[in-house]
Design an enzyme around this catalytic site. Structure first.
Site: not given
Ligand code: BV8
Length: 250
Positions: A120, A190-191, A128
């Protein structure tokens, strides 16, 4: 923590040469960086999904950059934790360890991991809007918000992948190639709700890899995992590394 399962996994790893690792925001939680979907995943009254989009940037580039400026300050003060450091050490322990991250915080590289695959993008890079030039920018705070291109004066954007934007196809293809050819895949902090990253562990499992999840909470991947440790990565990974110490030379 189930010591027998850790011993069992250490035995498996003792005879493993190709390992893939996918990390998410959770591996940086113990470095003080809020995760996306935890309660602290809020800034002012916004959620990440509302700000990390091209639409939000189009509508209010200053607000989006204020959010990144705040994250850059937080990340700039953060140190890699024992989880990051263990993964860095494992690049010397395993003949082939591929590190793939969803995180943009750069902490894997800071911990010494070589060439992490950043799905990501990276918060320390800008792009730019006019000619797409990517530059490193480590100013904390930013000298102006939004920052401007030093060459043409056009606004810059963060060089990250926003929701609704495609990932770099070469990076994504490489990630799927690595996950489909590993023997063991770790999924850490990751979630597993963000796609296409969340599909990588399933590709590994379909190709016959042993799937290992490290997360204090269950996720949609838990039922597909061969090992699922309800644990923090900063504790579990060093513990597993100590067990490995008796089974494989670094
Ligand atoms: C795309 C950069 C297509 C920005 C980020 C299919 C199915 C469903 C949805 C979609 C799909 N295909 C596309 C989508 C839409 C969307 C998506 O997935 N939405 C989700 C919300 C449903 N995906 C997209 O839009 C992607 N693009 O598919 O484009 C396309 C193709 C052609 C033309 C046009 C379009 C782009 C996705 C990228 C988004 N950018 N980040 C920024 O950071 O500012 S994503 C962002 O979420 C971060 O990168 C982050 O890393 C990522 C995932 O979240 P997690 O890392 O899992 O973090 P989270 O808080 O959720 O979970 C943390 C976990 O850690 C928890 O489980 C917790 O219990 C655990 N934890 C806590 N403490 C600890 C721990 N684990 C271990 N040790 C600990 N101590």
């Amino acid at each position: 923590m189930d010591e027998n399962k850790i011993d069992e996994l250490a035995d498996v790893l003792g005879s493993t040469s190709r390992v893939a690792v996918l990390t998410g925001a959770g591996i940086s939680a113990e470095s003080g960086i809020p995760t996306f979907r935890g309660s602290q995943g809020l800034w002012r009254q916004f959620r990440a999904e509302e700000l990390a989009t091209p639409e939000a940037f189009e509508r209010d580039p200053k607000l989006v950059w204020e959010w990144y400026d705040w994250r850059r300050k937080l990340i700039g003060e953060a140190e890699p934790n024992a989880g990051h450091r263990t993964l860095s050490a494992w690049q010397r322990r395993f003949p082939s360890l591929s590190l793939i991250t969803q995180n943009i915080d750069g902490l894997h590289e800071l911990a010494g991991s070589r060439d992490p695959l950043e799905l990501h993008g990276n918060i320390w890079k800008t792009r730019c809007l006019r000619d797409g030039t990517v530059r490193e920018n480590r100013d904390v705070p930013l000298s102006e918000v939004p920052p401007r291109c030093p060459d043409c004066g056009e606004w810059l954007r963060p060089h990250v992948v926003w929701f609704g934007e495609p990932l770099d196809s070469r990076v994504l293809d490489e990630a799927f190639r690595l996950c489909s050819s590993c023997q063991v895949m770790f999924v850490i902090g990751t979630s597993a709700v963000v796609h296409p990253a969340a599909a990588l562990p399933l590709a590994a499992a379909e190709a016959g890899a042993v799937l290992v999840e490290v997360n204090p909470e269950p996720t949609p991947l838990t039922r597909a995992a061969d090992f699922s440790f309800r644990a923090q990565s900063g504790g579990l990974l060093p513990l597993l590394d100590r067990k490995l110490g008796t089974r494989r030379a670094p």
